[in-house]
Design an enzyme around this catalytic site. Structure first.
Site, short mmCIF file in Angstrom:
data_model
loop_
_atom_site.label_atom_id
_atom_site.label_comp_id
_atom_site.label_asym_id
_atom_site.label_seq_id
_atom_site.Cartn_x
_atom_site.Cartn_y
_atom_site.Cartn_z
N GLU B 66 -7.13 2.38 2.77
CA GLU B 66 -6.03 1.19 2.77
C GLU B 66 -6.43 0.41 3.68
O GLU B 66 -7.78 0.98 4.37
CB GLU B 66 -5.13 1.33 3.24
N ASP B 237 5.79 5.38 3.67
CA ASP B 237 5.64 4.89 3.82
C ASP B 237 4.85 4.44 2.98
O ASP B 237 3.65 3.42 2.59
CB ASP B 237 4.99 5.17 5.02
#
Lengths: 350, 350
Positions: B66, B237
């Site tokens: 990410e 998450d």
């Protein structure tokens, strides 16, 4: 403080600007441009494999900062790049960049490198790859309008890959033209400095435009562009920044990297959404044609795409292996027991 | 090869893992956690100023890579971070990260740093900041379910910021619990290793869940959670990864960082899109309430947001200034004349 030496997994090869320059001179710049052109073409042939997203841009009044990620499923890359036209007046680079390759299966970085120079090289190599498919056969002369940081790289790529022998320069600032002419002394190119863009394009089979103003500019008007030329439009590369009059676009066959990005950032942002474009990767794979006639005006509306950076990064990774043109940097925390990050920190205290 | 030394603009301060560890020990870890908590709270108070986008994720079968960018208009930051749960079995970190700060007005990077350690610190500091507003007053005991790489950081942040004195540990792997217990010897915390999660939460006013499996897990069931507790849910998450039974969510008042991201990645991905949440920044600014009653179950559904990394990066930038805890790296090409990138390359050859 006696922190234990970081393990091998913790160390990532870093190519600094100085090492990138050494690497380029070690290989030879024209050979680098030739090899990069081939590596980029290889990846354009596997275009459908890649994750493709428009770049992630953070715009401000002064410029833009962008992240350009992509992945072929095995390797992940991204580039950090800014574009700040007003930087030049402050003695700073308009565009600076760095990038990273990582292993998709672990997420661990495997290369971090400067990409200011590498972006100039890959942009020129991408232009040469496009011109290899689109420019008229036997082209000998390129006009280069806008003689900034990209100019010499574009000229040498067209020489190395297409065999261009003559270069005709124009810039609104004669000092930029003089800088480019001087830098290309001894390159083997016949360089002519011109006083107008009209003069520069005389006899050119390839016209490269690469100017930096963040505005709708008209570097080329329709009456300047004769039948059969290939236009390599580099400078129109963000919203609100174009170089060509739209009448040229109406006459030309336009080739692009990635339509969703080019329609926002390229010359074609001036045109309706149904303006027809051809994707360059389809030309490269032979699914469609590049240049089909001597009279055709071809236009490569270049904005720069993440896959070209991916290609350049994997080229550098392969080329620095076994050399001294990188330094290992301690970027990744790598405790012996991966759950024991705190223990690693604690032991560094002892 | 006699390349001239790079200019000052070309050099970016780089904080390696080793230097980050030195910095933390130089300041003291509890003080770092306290100061980070305050810096993060400062930025939550200016929440509306920031560019906010959900992170840019590249998913693969094995994990995710990410990019998390943000900007307050003056400073830009991004973090590169991976999440690969299967890494642990190969002796690699599940999460590694590095990050960058840049000047928005020029686009030039001003800091590059490791962020594996820094992410652990900022995640713990964010939990402590949330707990400062949400946990019952006078909380003394925290249960910690999942005793991996985050555990000690969470425990010390709750000790430093909230004054927690007792820690009750549980992990499905007793070796993880033993590692955490051992690392916290001498910390001043009373640590109890428990054999079930049920036993761990006995008497705890704060329950922190931080497990790593990428699946819909049920670390806590509804009957385990008594009135008045604060749940600090760290582990849920990413899409497909949760820790709490949805019945807990139905009873709790849930606080989140950035709803568009949390609804995809957090515990609340289990709930309908109209499940009510409160944005933590509105609690911090006093626009709305945190905990309002002794019986209330509060839940911080933490997924980690770019602004917390921004805060951590600016903290490190300020804290390394004038120290030896960084090295300058030659990341940016900086020719004397910004248009003369090629000339810089050429002169490096002579």
């Amino acid at each position: 403080m006696t922190a234990p030496a970081p393990s091998e997994k913790a160390l990532v090869p870093f190519v600094s600007v100085e090492n990138m320059m050494r690497l380029v001179h070690h290989i030879g710049i024209e050979r680098v441009l030739n090899e990069l052109t081939d590596v980029i073409e290889e990846d354009f042939k596997r275009w459908e494999l890649f994750d493709k997203t428009p770049r992630v841009a953070s715009h401000s009044r002064e410029g833009v900062i962008e992240l350009m990620p992509t992945s072929d499923g095995e390797i992940y890359s991204f580039k950090y790049v800014n574009g700040h036209p007003k930087n030049m007046a402050e003695g700073l680079q308009t565009v600076t960049a760095f990038g990273l390759l990582a292993d998709v299966s672990t997420g661990y970085p495997v290369l971090v490198t400067e990409m200011t120079l590498l972006t100039a090289l890959r942009t020129a190599a991408t232009s040469a790859m496009a011109a290899r498919h689109l420019a008229p056969k036997g082209a000998t002369t390129m006009a280069m309008i806008g003689n900034g940081a990209q100019a010499e790289f574009q000229a040498l790529a067209m020489k190395a890959v297409l065999g261009i022998t003559h270069l005709r320069l124009f810039d609104i600032d004669p000092r930029a033209t003089e800088k480019t002419r001087r830098n290309l002394e001894g390159s083997g190119l016949h360089v002519t400095a011109c006083e107008t863009s009209q003069a520069a394009i005389e006899g050119a089979q390839i016209i490269t435009t690469c100017t930096a103003d963040k505005q709708y500019a008209t570097i080329l008007t329709d009456n300047m562009v004769g039948a059969g030329v290939h236009i390599n439009a580099i400078g129109g590369d963000c919203p609100g920044k174009t170089e060509l009059h739209r009448d040229i676009l109406s006459r030309a066959d336009t080739f692009v990297e990635y339509p969703p990005q080019t329609r926002i950032e390229g010359e074609i942002q001036q045109m309706d959404l149904d303006y027809p474009v051809t994707e360059l990767w389809q030309v490269v794979t032979g699914q469609t044609h590049g240049r089909t006639s001597e009279k055709q005006i071809t236009l490569f509306d270049s904005v720069g795409f993440a896959i070209e950076d991916f290609s350049a990064l994997r080229y550098v990774r392969d080329r620095v292996r076994g050399t001294s043109f990188f330094q290992p940097v301690d970027l990744i925390a790598d405790p012996d027991d991966p759950r024991d990050l705190f223990g690693m920190l604690q032991r560094a205290k002892d």
